[in-house]
Design a protein around this motif. Structure first.
Motif, mmCIF file in Angstrom:
data_model
loop_
_atom_site.group_PDB
_atom_site.id
_atom_site.type_symbol
_atom_site.label_atom_id
_atom_site.label_comp_id
_atom_site.label_asym_id
_atom_site.label_seq_id
_atom_site.Cartn_x
_atom_site.Cartn_y
_atom_site.Cartn_z
ATOM 1 N N ALA A 1 0.840 -1.206 0.000
ATOM 2 C CA ALA A 1 0.000 0.000 0.000
ATOM 3 C C ALA A 1 0.872 1.253 0.000
ATOM 4 N N GLN A 2 1.954 1.237 0.768
ATOM 5 C CA GLN A 2 2.853 2.393 0.814
ATOM 6 C C GLN A 2 3.590 2.589 -0.514
ATOM 7 N N ALA A 3 3.904 1.504 -1.200
ATOM 8 C CA ALA A 3 4.655 1.574 -2.462
ATOM 9 C C ALA A 3 3.739 1.731 -3.670
ATOM 10 N N ASN A 4 2.427 1.767 -3.425
ATOM 11 C CA ASN A 4 1.455 1.821 -4.520
ATOM 12 C C ASN A 4 1.660 0.678 -5.510
ATOM 13 N N GLY A 5 1.932 -0.501 -4.997
ATOM 14 C CA GLY A 5 2.098 -1.666 -5.861
ATOM 15 C C GLY A 5 2.981 -2.704 -5.228
ATOM 16 N N CYS A 6 3.034 -3.853 -5.886
ATOM 17 C CA CYS A 6 3.786 -4.987 -5.368
ATOM 18 C C CYS A 6 4.904 -5.366 -6.324
ATOM 19 N N THR A 7 5.527 -6.496 -6.058
ATOM 20 C CA THR A 7 6.648 -6.917 -6.895
ATOM 21 C C THR A 7 6.224 -7.213 -8.328
ATOM 22 N N SER A 8 5.032 -7.702 -8.526
ATOM 23 C CA SER A 8 4.605 -7.971 -9.903
ATOM 24 C C SER A 8 4.365 -6.674 -10.665
ATOM 25 N N GLY A 9 3.755 -5.708 -10.012
ATOM 26 C CA GLY A 9 3.506 -4.435 -10.680
ATOM 27 C C GLY A 9 4.768 -3.637 -10.911
ATOM 28 N N HIS A 10 5.575 -3.487 -9.873
ATOM 29 C CA HIS A 10 6.809 -2.697 -9.989
ATOM 30 C C HIS A 10 7.948 -3.502 -10.592
ATOM 31 N N GLY A 11 8.177 -4.710 -10.046
ATOM 32 C CA GLY A 11 9.350 -5.484 -10.442
ATOM 33 C C GLY A 11 9.276 -6.075 -11.832
ATOM 34 N N VAL A 12 8.106 -6.487 -12.251
ATOM 35 C CA VAL A 12 7.974 -7.078 -13.576
ATOM 36 C C VAL A 12 7.541 -6.025 -14.591
ATOM 37 N N CYS A 13 6.404 -5.407 -14.336
ATOM 38 C CA CYS A 13 5.846 -4.484 -15.330
ATOM 39 C C CYS A 13 6.495 -3.106 -15.297
ATOM 40 N N GLY A 14 6.733 -2.574 -14.110
ATOM 41 C CA GLY A 14 7.318 -1.237 -14.010
ATOM 42 C C GLY A 14 8.738 -1.166 -14.535
ATOM 43 N N LEU A 15 9.555 -2.148 -14.173
ATOM 44 C CA LEU A 15 10.932 -2.161 -14.672
ATOM 45 C C LEU A 15 10.976 -2.340 -16.186
ATOM 46 N N ALA A 16 10.055 -3.122 -16.728
ATOM 47 C CA ALA A 16 10.000 -3.326 -18.175
ATOM 48 C C ALA A 16 9.646 -2.026 -18.902
ATOM 49 N N ARG A 17 8.977 -1.096 -18.193
ATOM 50 C CA ARG A 17 8.636 0.203 -18.785
ATOM 51 C C ARG A 17 9.635 1.289 -18.388
ATOM 52 N N PHE A 18 10.750 0.889 -17.769
ATOM 53 C CA PHE A 18 11.822 1.798 -17.354
ATOM 54 C C PHE A 18 11.329 2.870 -16.379
ATOM 55 N N SER A 19 10.463 2.475 -15.446
ATOM 56 C CA SER A 19 9.929 3.397 -14.457
ATOM 57 C C SER A 19 10.927 3.577 -13.308
ATOM 58 N N LEU A 20 11.335 4.816 -13.053
ATOM 59 C CA LEU A 20 12.251 5.106 -11.948
ATOM 60 C C LEU A 20 11.595 4.771 -10.613
ATOM 61 N N ARG A 21 10.324 5.098 -10.477
ATOM 62 C CA ARG A 21 9.598 4.786 -9.244
ATOM 63 C C ARG A 21 9.596 3.283 -8.992
ATOM 64 N N SER A 22 9.422 2.490 -10.049
ATOM 65 C CA SER A 22 9.436 1.035 -9.903
ATOM 66 C C SER A 22 10.828 0.520 -9.568
ATOM 67 N N LEU A 23 11.855 1.168 -10.097
ATOM 68 C CA LEU A 23 13.226 0.782 -9.764
ATOM 69 C C LEU A 23 13.498 0.988 -8.281
ATOM 70 N N VAL A 24 13.059 2.120 -7.747
ATOM 71 C CA VAL A 24 13.248 2.409 -6.320
ATOM 72 C C VAL A 24 12.424 1.429 -5.482
ATOM 73 N N ALA A 25 11.180 1.192 -5.873
ATOM 74 C CA ALA A 25 10.324 0.267 -5.118
ATOM 75 C C ALA A 25 10.900 -1.142 -5.127
#
Length: 142
Positions: free
Chosen positions: A95-119
């Motif tokens: 909840a604090q990260a606005n997402g989990c490992t699947s959202g940030h780690g798989v999908c966010g990193l694939a979209r080169f999201s800086l927020r997902s990299l930090v999360a």
């Protein structure tokens, strides 16, 4: 300790990636499980059917793997109160990260999201620390 099986890890990663890609290509949606659960249970948006089907697929796939293909049994030996606490802390963290490992780690990193990299870096750091504390400080090492 269970033996690491690179083939199972590779196949699992390929299946997770394929599911994320297919959901994005076919429906234009990000495969973040926290967002799916939130949209299904906490903030229903009228789009519950696809969320429910995706989540049921996760459960069905895990069940099938455990029934027909798992080389190792499910983890045992952890106290139930510790598992409940871990689940609550995981929910709070996502909840604090606005997402989990699947959202940030798989999908966010694939979209080169800086927020997902930090999360994802935070998830990984906390996982390493937690593993150290559980195994070496608390002495729970099933």
């Amino acid at each position: 300790m269970t033996a690491f099986t690179p083939l199972h890890a590779l196949l699992g990663g390929l299946l997770i990636g394929a599911a994320a890609i297919l959901l994005l290509w076919l429906d234009g949606r990000i495969a973040g499980v926290t967002g799916m659960v939130t949209g299904l249970l906490v903030k229903p948006t009228g789009e519950q059917a696809w969320r429910l089907l995706f989540l049921l697929g996760l459960v069905a796939g895990t069940t099938a793997y455990q029934h027909w293909g798992a080389a190792t049994p499910l983890r045992q030996g952890f106290p139930v109160p510790l598992l409940i606490l871990a689940g609550l802390l995981t929910g709070y963290g996502t909840a604090q990260a606005n997402g989990c490992t699947s959202g940030h780690g798989v999908c966010g990193l694939a979209r080169f999201s800086l927020r997902s990299l930090v999360a994802t870096g935070t998830f990984l750091g906390v996982a390493i620390l937690t593993t150290f504390l559980v195994r070496h400080v608390a002495g729970l090492a099933p």
